[in-house]
Structures are given as structure tokens and as C-alpha cells.
Design a protein around this motif. Sequence first.
Motif, PDB file in Angstrom:
ATOM      1  N   LEU A  35     -17.129   0.693  66.884  1.00  0.00           N
ATOM      2  CA  LEU A  35     -15.791  -0.045  66.577  1.00  0.00           C
ATOM      3  C   LEU A  35     -15.855  -1.469  66.755  1.00  0.00           C
ATOM      4  CD1 LEU A  35     -12.909   0.130  66.051  1.00  0.00           C
ATOM      5  CD2 LEU A  35     -12.542   0.047  68.593  1.00  0.00           C
ATOM      6  N   CYS A  36     -16.846  -2.125  67.596  1.00  0.00           N
ATOM      7  CA  CYS A  36     -17.006  -3.361  67.713  1.00  0.00           C
ATOM      8  C   CYS A  36     -17.889  -4.176  66.647  1.00  0.00           C
ATOM      9  CB  CYS A  36     -17.645  -3.839  69.023  1.00  0.00           C
ATOM     10  SG  CYS A  36     -16.595  -3.756  70.531  1.00  0.00           S
ATOM     11  N   SER A  37     -18.644  -3.047  66.206  1.00  0.00           N
ATOM     12  CA  SER A  37     -19.567  -3.785  64.970  1.00  0.00           C
ATOM     13  C   SER A  37     -18.820  -3.771  63.539  1.00  0.00           C
ATOM     14  CB  SER A  37     -20.713  -2.881  64.840  1.00  0.00           C
ATOM     15  OG  SER A  37     -20.401  -1.506  64.494  1.00  0.00           O
ATOM     16  N   GLN A  38     -17.803  -3.012  63.629  1.00  0.00           N
ATOM     17  CA  GLN A  38     -17.008  -2.823  62.181  1.00  0.00           C
ATOM     18  C   GLN A  38     -15.974  -3.660  62.039  1.00  0.00           C
ATOM     19  OE1 GLN A  38     -18.468   1.717  61.159  1.00  0.00           O
ATOM     20  NE2 GLN A  38     -16.345   0.866  60.517  1.00  0.00           N
ATOM     21  N   ILE A  39     -15.099  -3.808  63.223  1.00  0.00           N
ATOM     22  CA  ILE A  39     -13.802  -4.476  63.146  1.00  0.00           C
ATOM     23  C   ILE A  39     -13.877  -6.067  62.936  1.00  0.00           C
ATOM     24  CG2 ILE A  39     -13.437  -5.043  65.544  1.00  0.00           C
ATOM     25  CD1 ILE A  39     -10.881  -3.609  65.370  1.00  0.00           C
TER      26      ILE A  39
ATOM     27  N   GLN B 235     -13.609  -0.163  56.939  1.00  0.00           N
ATOM     28  CA  GLN B 235     -12.096   0.165  57.865  1.00  0.00           C
ATOM     29  C   GLN B 235     -12.025   1.419  58.523  1.00  0.00           C
ATOM     30  OE1 GLN B 235     -10.269  -1.899  54.202  1.00  0.00           O
ATOM     31  NE2 GLN B 235      -9.096  -3.018  55.793  1.00  0.00           N
ATOM     32  N   ILE B 236     -12.966   2.197  58.519  1.00  0.00           N
ATOM     33  CA  ILE B 236     -12.900   3.429  59.037  1.00  0.00           C
ATOM     34  C   ILE B 236     -13.748   3.893  59.938  1.00  0.00           C
ATOM     35  CG2 ILE B 236     -12.477   6.020  58.256  1.00  0.00           C
ATOM     36  CD1 ILE B 236     -11.477   4.952  55.337  1.00  0.00           C
ATOM     37  N   ILE B 237     -13.479   4.630  60.866  1.00  0.00           N
ATOM     38  CA  ILE B 237     -14.489   5.599  61.766  1.00  0.00           C
ATOM     39  C   ILE B 237     -13.754   6.811  62.057  1.00  0.00           C
ATOM     40  CG2 ILE B 237     -15.281   5.713  63.968  1.00  0.00           C
ATOM     41  CD1 ILE B 237     -15.526   2.824  64.289  1.00  0.00           C
TER      42      ILE B 237
ATOM     43  N   PHE C  27      -7.239  -1.010  60.262  1.00  0.00           N
ATOM     44  CA  PHE C  27      -8.401  -0.243  60.741  1.00  0.00           C
ATOM     45  C   PHE C  27      -7.747   1.229  60.935  1.00  0.00           C
ATOM     46  CE2 PHE C  27     -12.069   1.312  62.724  1.00  0.00           C
ATOM     47  CZ  PHE C  27     -13.269   0.369  62.206  1.00  0.00           C
ATOM     48  N   MET C  28      -8.753   2.321  60.619  1.00  0.00           N
ATOM     49  CA  MET C  28      -8.356   3.793  61.012  1.00  0.00           C
ATOM     50  C   MET C  28      -9.268   4.498  61.700  1.00  0.00           C
ATOM     51  SD  MET C  28      -6.963   6.356  58.117  1.00  0.00           S
ATOM     52  CE  MET C  28      -6.181   7.928  58.555  1.00  0.00           C
ATOM     53  N   LEU C  29      -8.813   5.008  62.966  1.00  0.00           N
ATOM     54  CA  LEU C  29      -9.669   5.951  63.652  1.00  0.00           C
ATOM     55  C   LEU C  29      -9.102   7.289  63.235  1.00  0.00           C
ATOM     56  CD1 LEU C  29      -9.869   4.299  67.047  1.00  0.00           C
ATOM     57  CD2 LEU C  29     -11.729   4.500  65.418  1.00  0.00           C
ATOM     58  N   LEU C  30      -9.765   8.189  62.471  1.00  0.00           N
ATOM     59  CA  LEU C  30      -9.349   9.376  62.075  1.00  0.00           C
ATOM     60  C   LEU C  30     -10.109  10.388  63.077  1.00  0.00           C
ATOM     61  CD1 LEU C  30      -7.978  11.435  60.236  1.00  0.00           C
ATOM     62  CD2 LEU C  30     -10.337  11.634  58.948  1.00  0.00           C
ATOM     63  N   VAL C  31      -9.265  10.824  64.073  1.00  0.00           N
ATOM     64  CA  VAL C  31      -9.848  11.853  65.088  1.00  0.00           C
ATOM     65  C   VAL C  31      -9.681  13.296  64.723  1.00  0.00           C
ATOM     66  CG1 VAL C  31      -9.436  12.413  67.595  1.00  0.00           C
ATOM     67  CG2 VAL C  31      -8.785  10.033  66.817  1.00  0.00           C
ATOM     68  N   ILE C  32     -10.656  14.001  64.579  1.00  0.00           N
ATOM     69  CA  ILE C  32     -10.564  15.266  64.179  1.00  0.00           C
ATOM     70  C   ILE C  32     -11.308  16.353  65.286  1.00  0.00           C
ATOM     71  CG2 ILE C  32     -11.808  16.897  62.616  1.00  0.00           C
ATOM     72  CD1 ILE C  32     -11.788  14.668  60.660  1.00  0.00           C
ATOM     73  N   ASP C  33     -10.649  17.319  65.391  1.00  0.00           N
ATOM     74  CA  ASP C  33     -10.902  18.351  66.543  1.00  0.00           C
ATOM     75  C   ASP C  33     -12.249  19.018  65.912  1.00  0.00           C
ATOM     76  OD1 ASP C  33     -11.168  20.693  68.045  1.00  0.00           O
ATOM     77  OD2 ASP C  33      -9.107  21.139  68.133  1.00  0.00           O
TER      78      ASP C  33
ATOM     79  N   ALA D 260     -18.087   6.863  55.711  1.00  0.00           N
ATOM     80  CA  ALA D 260     -17.730   6.471  56.896  1.00  0.00           C
ATOM     81  C   ALA D 260     -18.554   6.791  58.097  1.00  0.00           C
ATOM     82  CB  ALA D 260     -16.153   6.690  57.251  1.00  0.00           C
ATOM     83  N   ASN D 261     -18.746   6.075  59.160  1.00  0.00           N
ATOM     84  CA  ASN D 261     -19.379   6.409  60.402  1.00  0.00           C
ATOM     85  C   ASN D 261     -18.678   7.611  60.987  1.00  0.00           C
ATOM     86  OD1 ASN D 261     -21.703   4.930  60.600  1.00  0.00           O
ATOM     87  ND2 ASN D 261     -20.347   3.157  61.086  1.00  0.00           N
ATOM     88  N   ILE D 262     -19.331   8.698  61.507  1.00  0.00           N
ATOM     89  CA  ILE D 262     -18.889  10.009  62.200  1.00  0.00           C
ATOM     90  C   ILE D 262     -19.329   9.860  63.584  1.00  0.00           C
ATOM     91  CG2 ILE D 262     -18.672  12.248  62.591  1.00  0.00           C
ATOM     92  CD1 ILE D 262     -18.995  12.494  59.404  1.00  0.00           C
ATOM     93  N   VAL D 263     -18.522   9.618  64.663  1.00  0.00           N
ATOM     94  CA  VAL D 263     -18.955   9.752  65.853  1.00  0.00           C
ATOM     95  C   VAL D 263     -18.452  10.663  66.774  1.00  0.00           C
ATOM     96  CG1 VAL D 263     -18.790   8.033  67.860  1.00  0.00           C
ATOM     97  CG2 VAL D 263     -18.711   6.862  65.637  1.00  0.00           C
ATOM     98  N   PRO D 264     -19.260  11.347  67.308  1.00  0.00           N
ATOM     99  CA  PRO D 264     -19.006  12.647  68.283  1.00  0.00           C
ATOM    100  C   PRO D 264     -18.735  12.281  69.444  1.00  0.00           C
ATOM    101  CG  PRO D 264     -21.516  12.539  67.699  1.00  0.00           C
ATOM    102  CD  PRO D 264     -20.841  11.313  67.134  1.00  0.00           C
TER     103      PRO D 264
END
Length: 261
Positions: free
Chosen positions: A119-123, A50-52, A19-25, A89-93
Motif C-alpha cells: 500500500l505504501c509503495s503504491q499510494i 490505484q488498486i490492490i 484508491f481501492m482495496l478490493l477484499v475477497i474471501d 493489480a497486485n494480489i496480496v494474501p
Amino acid sequence: PGHSSLLKTIIGGAQIIDFMLLVIDATKLVQAQTDECIVLGEAVLKSNEQIIVVLNKIDLFPKTRLKQCILDAERELKSHFKGTKFEHANIVPISATSAKIEKDLEPLDDGIENLKNVLCSQIQIPQRKASGSFFLSVDHCFPLKGKGTVLTGTVLDGTVQTGQSIELPDLKIVRRVKSIQAFRRPIKSASKGERIGICVSKLPSELVERGVVCAPNALLPVHKALCLAKGIESFRGKCSNGSKIHISTGHTTVMGTVHFF
């Protein structure tokens, strides 16, 4: 600083990335490091499930235009992700600092609870096939008085059990596994994806820092390899016949020469 070393570590564990959490500024959006992480995600993940994408630092947006700024940022990201697994992919602010806006306005929703829910709904618990030869990526080694030498790392493939012979291919040394622990708990065996420590005897700890441990004769030296190459849209340099490239395997990086057919 350190991003290049981080990428090598990620590549070393590519077989067990689930799984990947891509954290963006939120104030800078896509940077060079972001594109590098997108390339890795494209290579090791199967789908957008597999991505948020985590849009962090929304507390730095003007408070009176917060919602519009978030919408604008999401629109720009989706445009950049077009044609990749990140496109849907879901984008979560979120605001990782849990910052609050001015006291005369409502507190800022930091988005952390929403991120946990998404995260819990996708993982999903991965179903790993440990049918290959044993392969352990070693990231630490230390002596244990009266016991032997402990090699800690992550099992990237196969299984290992106490009493089994393992090889350190760089040193051409074969040793027998005395004991195995996972988070200070003694275990008899371990398989792909598990984090373990292996104790062996008659191995000077100063000989090993990082590297690989595998089943005997499972990892042989390679001087040439036939590979399928895929162009990276964000790469602006040239890669032609005879180009020198870095090749990373586990925690080891060597130089190579590429030839295209």
C-alpha cells in the motif's frame, strides 16, 4: 445485507475515490458483490496502480496445501479480471484474524505487514483540482445550541469559506456559512476531498437528514440527460428501450426510463 445501500454511498463519493482495496474471501472468490465493486473500480479509477486486491481468510485453507491454494486462487482471480484494470493489480494474501496454524507447524504469516508495504509503495497524495462550483455531500445534520445547525459531509467539488452563501437545492433555501470545522478544528475554508462540518443559522435541523449543499444556483433540476452507456459483462439481465432504472446522485436515488439511440 446492506450491500445495496453501501454501493449507493460509494457512488455518492465517486469523485474523490483515489484508491481501492478490493477484499475477497479466499474460500469463495468472486461473488456478485465482487463484480459490482469491479464495475465501480473500472468507472472511477484510472489505472491498476490505484488498486490492490486483498485475498483474505487464507487461514481457512488446509495448512499443508496453503501455498498451492493461494496460487490457485490468484490464478482464478487473474483469469476473472482479464480485460479490466484489475488484471495487473497486485494480489496480496492475508489473514485478517492473524490466525495461527497448529502448534507443531510454523506460525502462519498473516500478510498484514506485506499489505502495508504494498500500500505504501503504491499510494500517492492526490492532487485535486477544486475549480468547480462548491458541492458538499451531506450525511448528517444536527442542531448546536446557541450556534445554529451543523451540516457534516465531504466536499466533492469546489471550495467553501466562512461568510459564503450556500444553497440547499432540495429545500430552495440559501444560507450563509457562520463557521467551518474539520475534525473539531476551526478552519476558514475547505476544498474538494475534505471532510467538514458547516454551521449555518436559521435552518431547522429536522428539515435535513441527507442530501447535498452547493453554491447558489450550481445544481439545477434535470428531467432528461444524454449519457454514454457502457455494457457490463457480468450483468445477466436485459436493458432495452423503455427499461426502468435507478439513478443515484449523492445520497438520493430516483427512478428513470432509459432510451437508446
